[in-house]
Every structure is written in C-alpha cells, then in structure tokens.
Design an enzyme around this catalytic site. Structure first.
Site, PDB file in Angstrom:
ATOM      1  N   HIS A 404      -7.056   5.346  -3.236  1.00  0.00           N
ATOM      2  CA  HIS A 404      -5.945   4.929  -3.666  1.00  0.00           C
ATOM      3  C   HIS A 404      -6.101   4.306  -5.176  1.00  0.00           C
ATOM      4  O   HIS A 404      -5.314   3.933  -5.977  1.00  0.00           O
ATOM      5  CB  HIS A 404      -5.330   3.667  -2.829  1.00  0.00           C
ATOM      6  CG  HIS A 404      -4.030   3.633  -2.645  1.00  0.00           C
ATOM      7  ND1 HIS A 404      -3.104   3.857  -3.743  1.00  0.00           N
ATOM      8  CD2 HIS A 404      -3.208   3.824  -1.650  1.00  0.00           C
ATOM      9  CE1 HIS A 404      -1.773   4.092  -3.306  1.00  0.00           C
ATOM     10  NE2 HIS A 404      -1.971   3.880  -2.028  1.00  0.00           N
ATOM     11  N   ASP A 408      -1.679   7.018  -7.068  1.00  0.00           N
ATOM     12  CA  ASP A 408      -0.795   6.240  -6.074  1.00  0.00           C
ATOM     13  C   ASP A 408      -0.241   7.435  -5.009  1.00  0.00           C
ATOM     14  O   ASP A 408      -0.635   8.293  -5.266  1.00  0.00           O
ATOM     15  CB  ASP A 408       0.390   5.455  -6.905  1.00  0.00           C
ATOM     16  CG  ASP A 408       1.093   6.347  -7.989  1.00  0.00           C
ATOM     17  OD1 ASP A 408       0.914   7.766  -7.633  1.00  0.00           O
ATOM     18  OD2 ASP A 408       1.760   6.041  -9.003  1.00  0.00           O
TER      19      ASP A 408
END
Length: 433
Positions: A404, A408
């Site tokens: 992450h 995104d």
C-alpha cells in the site's frame, strides 16, 4: 612425493557465506580428476555440486551430512602428484593438477600464479603417511555437534558414536536430546487395564538452507510491508478456447501459465508503478519508490525442497512462446533441484498460480522486496451469467496483493480489472502486444 592440497568451500556468489553438506560424491582414498564434483551442498538459494580444482587422491573429507560449512573452511584434502621432473619448494603456489574454479568467486592470482592442468588421473603410489591422514581427521568431533550437545546439556562422554571408528555424529546427539515416552503409571487399587497412551514429544526441526531463507524473508515482508489484497472472479472460458486454438498449430504447445505471464507483463506495462520496490533509510523508514525498467517475473514452482520462486529475466522482451519455453525450463530445474542462485533472485513481480493445488483463493505474503503479486485460483465449471443468459462457464478467482506504500486501491483495482478483462476477452491482450 605427492603434495597434499586443501580445497576449501569457495565463494558461491550472491553474498552467500556458507552452505550445508547434503551429500558426499567421493570417498576417502578415491582418485579424482580435476574439476570433478566432490560434494553437493545446499545454500540459502539452491543445491550446488562443488567441483574440486585438484586432481589426485582424496585423503580427507571435512563436514558431516547436515553440517554447515563456512566459505573458506576445508572440504577435502587431495594428494596431488607433481609433474615429472618438477621441483616444488615448500610454500610454493600450487600449479600442478589443479585449475581455478570459474564462476565460483575465486579471484585470479597475480604474477606467477598461472595454473595448468595435466591430462588423466594421478597414477602414482602414495606414501602410507598420506593414506593414513584421514584417520586423524575422522577422530575429531565436529564443532557443530559439540555445540548442539552443549546447548542441550548432553554429555558426549556418555554417548556411543555411530560414525566411523565410533565418531559421535549429529544424529547421536539428536537421539539423546529426544525424550523417550514412558507408559502412564497405573494405580495399585485399580483393576489391570491398558495404560493410556502418552503423547509423544514433538520434534524440533532446525531451519536451514532454503527453508531458513524463506522464513526470514516472509517474516521481514510481514513486519515491513503494509500489504492489502483485492479479489475478482473472472470467466476464463475464452482464454482456454484461445489456448486450444493456439495449440492446434504444429509448434511448441503454449501453457496456461505462459498466457498468464503474458497478461501480467501487459498489465505491468499499463501500471508500471507496481513493478517496484521501496527503498528504506538506516532506520527502516521508507524514503523512495524504486520503479524497475525490466520485468523480472517470478513464479511459484514446487520442488523437493518446498515452494521456490524462479525468475524469468526480462519477461517484457519475450514472446508468449518464449515465455512458455523459459517457464518450462525453470520448472524442470526446480523439480530436479538444479536451479542456480541467480535463477532464484532478483524478481520484481510474482505470479502465483495456486490453483494447481486445487484451491480457489489466497492472501499470500509478498515476496520481499517486491511490491505486488497476482494469484490465480483453480479454473472450475460454475453457473455464470454470460451475454444475459445463465450458462456453465470456466471461472477462476483472481487475487492481487500489493504494497500500500506503492499505490492506492484504485491503481490495484485497475490492474486486477485489466487482468480479468484479458481472461474474459483475450482480444484485449492483442492490443497490448
């Protein structure tokens, strides 16, 4: 007079500092040729047969099966016959019946260190002193065996060795460590009955070689990378039809894995930020994203040593047929245990076809330091709405695990949706070629 040369564990590359003895390929007293493999070792990356640069008679072996040997520690000593008429002074650099180990990190010497090879095995008589030398080496208990005994409070003086000349081996110490289950006591007043079985003590299996490396890598990945996973079901019917059509031609067959690899490469071309890793500072804080120009595609393959991840170099430059050939070659090498350290390192993205194990989904741990992994479940017939009608279609579940810090959910979802579209409408893939 024969000269005894000591051959030590060479630098095996890839930053490796040692290896575990898996199997000896020669016996003490055996005549060997220059460059003949003498031992098979397991490094943190692969199984390797180590050739000896000396030709002659093996006078001693160092290291029991299962023992770790560090780079620079002796493996064997070899009695080498000088060339006829040559005079070798004490301390002279070895030249006869030997050659440098090309590709094993052995640096070439300076002036006067040129090595030459003589043809054929050594055919001279050895003095009794040389032949008897192994008996002196055999009498010494391995430091690792002594350490194991010390850590578990085992008195070596109380053990009977199972090795040559009563040598105490690792297995002897491990047997002494392993407790023996005793039958449960029976109360005196109770009627005679069978005692309840006592649970056997669990076995402690040391992590070595590849398994230790994998454990360390997965632990680091789990602690260091904030990973997330998304899923989507996809209709693979059309992709299977395309594969069947491609394999009708008189040419090498295209595997499903090769098509999935081609789809991965195309998806990474659309989302290059996922072919990446994260650079950290000395405190372990992320400081930069490193986007890789080449796609070094790793894929999960089963071997006798467990699951390994061979790497297809520069996958973006290969055709689907070339991808299939390289995947087949690396898979065969994994099964035979002949993958080299270079073939197991340097990946930038991993394809995990866990459907071969008969499962639908998975939430894998990323292959550190990579930023993403595509998982493909089994393809199975399911009811599916196709063109407005309920039909039986070949459906698979895709999972995409990503770092992450690199992207995104929108980017990850776009990547996974593109992969699913390529499975459902393979014509989409043609636009990317």
């Amino acid at each position: 007079m024969p000269i005894v040369r000591e051959f030590t564990l060479p630098d095996l590359g890839e930053g490796l500092t040692g290896a575990e003895v898996v199997r000896w390929l020669v016996e003490v007293g055996e005549v060997i040729a220059v460059d003949q493999p003498v031992v098979e070792v397991e490094t943190a990356k692969a199984m390797v047969e180590v050739p000896c640069p000396y030709g002659g008679v093996v006078t001693a072996r160092f290291g029991e099966v299962g023992e770790e040997r560090a780079v620079g520690q002796p493996l064997v000593t070899v009695a080498v016959s000088p060339e006829p008429g040559s005079v070798v002074p004490d301390g002279a650099a070895p030249e006869e019946n030997e050659r440098p180990l090309v590709g094993y990190g052995v640096a070439e010497g300076g002036k006067g260190s040129r090595r030459r090879r003589v043809g054929g095995p050594v055919a001279v008589a050895l003095s009794p002193v040389v032949v008897q030398q192994p008996a002196i080496a055999i009498a010494v208990i391995s430091p690792l065996v002594r350490k194991l005994a010390r850590e578990h409070g085992v008195d070596l003086a109380q053990l009977t060795g199972s090795g040559p000349d009563g040598l105490i081996m690792r297995a002897d110490v491990e047997r002494a460590i392993r407790p023996v289950a005793a039958p449960a006591p029976v109360a005196a007043a109770a009627p005679v009955a069978a005692a309840a079985p006592v649970a056997a003590a669990g076995e402690v299996v040391p992590l070595r070689g590849l398994r230790r490396t994998v454990a360390e890598k997965l632990t680091r990945s789990h602690h260091e990378i904030p990973a997330a996973t998304c899923w989507v079901d996809a209709d693979a019917t059309e992709l299977l039809a395309l594969r069947a059509q491609m394999n009708q031609a008189d040419a090498p067959k295209v595997s499903l894995l090769a098509l999935l690899a081609r789809i991965c490469v195309a998806a990474l071309a659309r989302h290059p930020e996922l072919n990446a890793s994260v650079d950290l500072d000395e405190r372990g804080n992320p400081v930069a994203l490193r986007r890789h120009a080449a796609v070094h595609l790793g894929f999960a393959a089963q071997s006798e040593r467990g699951l390994v991840v061979p790497v297809v170099r520069d996958a973006q430059q290969l055709s689907t047929e070339q991808l299939g050939a390289e995947l087949s070659r690396l898979t065969a090498a994994a099964r035979s245990g002949s993958l080299t350290p270079a073939e197991l390192t340097g990946g930038t993205f991993t394809l995990n076809n866990y459907g071969v194990f008969g499962v639908d989904g998975s939430t894998p741990i990323l292959n550190h330091p990579e930023a993403a992994m595509l998982g493909v479940g089994r393809i199975v017939a399911k009811p599916w709405v196709h063109e407005g009608q309920l039909a039986v279609r070949q459906v698979t579940q895709l999972s995409f695990t990503f770092d992450h810090r690199v992207c995104d959910g929108g980017t990850a979802g776009g990547f996974l949706r593109f992969v699913a579209d390529c499975l459902e409408r393979p014509g989409t893939l043609v636009r990317q070629l």
